[in-house]
Design an enzyme around this catalytic site. Structure first.
Site, mmCIF file in Angstrom:
data_model
loop_
_atom_site.group_PDB
_atom_site.id
_atom_site.type_symbol
_atom_site.label_atom_id
_atom_site.label_comp_id
_atom_site.label_asym_id
_atom_site.label_seq_id
_atom_site.Cartn_x
_atom_site.Cartn_y
_atom_site.Cartn_z
ATOM 1 N N CYS A 43 0.842 -1.189 0.000
ATOM 2 C CA CYS A 43 0.000 0.000 0.000
ATOM 3 C C CYS A 43 0.884 1.249 0.000
ATOM 4 O O CYS A 43 1.997 1.245 0.516
ATOM 5 C CB CYS A 43 -0.908 0.010 1.226
ATOM 6 S SG CYS A 43 -2.069 1.412 1.236
ATOM 7 N N ASP A 45 0.494 3.717 1.756
ATOM 8 C CA ASP A 45 0.507 4.278 3.108
ATOM 9 C C ASP A 45 1.939 4.543 3.588
ATOM 10 O O ASP A 45 2.796 3.658 3.541
ATOM 11 C CB ASP A 45 -0.202 3.290 4.059
ATOM 12 C CG ASP A 45 -0.518 3.919 5.408
ATOM 13 O OD1 ASP A 45 0.419 4.375 6.084
ATOM 14 O OD2 ASP A 45 -1.712 3.965 5.781
ATOM 15 N N ARG A 47 3.203 4.665 6.329
ATOM 16 C CA ARG A 47 3.663 3.943 7.520
ATOM 17 C C ARG A 47 4.137 2.526 7.218
ATOM 18 O O ARG A 47 4.530 1.790 8.116
ATOM 19 C CB ARG A 47 2.537 3.900 8.564
ATOM 20 C CG ARG A 47 2.134 5.274 9.065
ATOM 21 C CD ARG A 47 0.792 5.266 9.759
ATOM 22 N NE ARG A 47 -0.300 4.929 8.838
ATOM 23 C CZ ARG A 47 -1.586 4.871 9.193
ATOM 24 N NH1 ARG A 47 -1.918 5.105 10.448
ATOM 25 N NH2 ARG A 47 -2.509 4.572 8.302
ATOM 26 N N HIS A 99 -2.067 -3.895 4.928
ATOM 27 C CA HIS A 99 -1.880 -3.523 6.334
ATOM 28 C C HIS A 99 -3.222 -3.255 6.986
ATOM 29 O O HIS A 99 -4.151 -2.750 6.343
ATOM 30 C CB HIS A 99 -0.983 -2.285 6.453
ATOM 31 C CG HIS A 99 -1.576 -1.044 5.863
ATOM 32 N ND1 HIS A 99 -2.184 -0.083 6.633
ATOM 33 C CD2 HIS A 99 -1.696 -0.627 4.578
ATOM 34 C CE1 HIS A 99 -2.627 0.883 5.842
ATOM 35 N NE2 HIS A 99 -2.353 0.580 4.596
ATOM 36 N N CYS A 102 -6.120 -0.118 6.800
ATOM 37 C CA CYS A 102 -5.886 0.471 5.467
ATOM 38 C C CYS A 102 -7.052 1.384 5.066
ATOM 39 O O CYS A 102 -8.206 0.958 5.004
ATOM 40 C CB CYS A 102 -5.719 -0.639 4.440
ATOM 41 S SG CYS A 102 -5.376 -0.019 2.775
#
Ligand code: CO
Length: 211
Positions: A43, A45, A47, A99, A102
């Site tokens: 993803c 993302d 993080r 994750h 999400c």
């Protein structure tokens, strides 16, 4: 006054100097050849950076990231990355790593019209439809979304196996294995979810004969 982005450039300078301090040949060795064993589809993302969460240095993982780690065959970007990784880099493993928490999966579980994102995450709604009975039976919203994250990952693993790129590599080179993982934002741990090995017989509907 320092602009926020300047912190990145300062950080880069310190990082590069630190690498050279530990190994004067670090960059000359790394710039010589790229031969990673792994393709990571994760993803976007911020993080979930592939190298950090796996404790691997640059050079070990070929990376593609998009919102909610989705594999669709009309995505020229992902398909180009996949073909290059499998046919040129000859990766041994492809990892789809979603994750928990999400935002893309959360959005697909909701009914908000989000514009063009609707189209991007629409296939996650199909994952929900495919697993409606199991997912809708989970009373806790967070647990339901977590399960959807897992089901979405495994569906994208299946989607990889549906591509001629993967099927051809399986037939001629007995690789790569395809793995589905989910990363926990709250504890930093990766949970393994599903694996499709190179000798797997997939649904005949998706098989190609002339590979
Ligand atoms: Co995400």
């Amino acid at each position: 006054m320092q602009h926020s982005y300047e912190r990145l450039l300062t950080g880069n300078k310190a990082w590069a100097e630190d690498k050279l301090k530990n190994d004067p040949e670090y960059f000359s060795k790394l710039s010589g050849i790229q031969r990673p064993d792994f393709l990571w589809i994760g993803c976007s993302d911020s993080r979930v950076p592939a190298n950090e969460v796996t404790g691997t240095p640059p050079g070990e993982i070929f990376v593609h990231r998009n919102v909610a780690n989705i594999v669709v065959q009309t995505d020229l970007n992902l398909m180009s990355v996949l073909q290059y990784a499998v046919e040129v880099l000859e990766v041994k493993h492809v990892i789809v790593c979603g994750h928990y928490g999400c935002g893309g999966v959360l959005a697909a579980m909701g009914r908000n019209n989000l514009g063009i994102i609707n189209q991007w995450i629409s296939s996650i709604k199909d994952v929900h439809r495919l697993h409606r009975a199991e997912v809708d039976a989970i009373p806790d919203i967070e647990a339901r979304n977590d399960r959807m994250v897992e089901l979405n990952v495994c569906e994208q693993v299946n989607n990889l196996a549906k591509t001629a790129i993967i099927q051809s590599a399986w037939k001629h080179h007995k690789r790569p294995d395809i793995h589905g993982w989910a990363y926990g934002l709250k504890d930093g741990h990766i949970k393994t979810l599903c694996t499709i090995t190179a000798d797997t017989q997939i649904d005949p509907i998706f098989q190609y004969d002339n590979l």
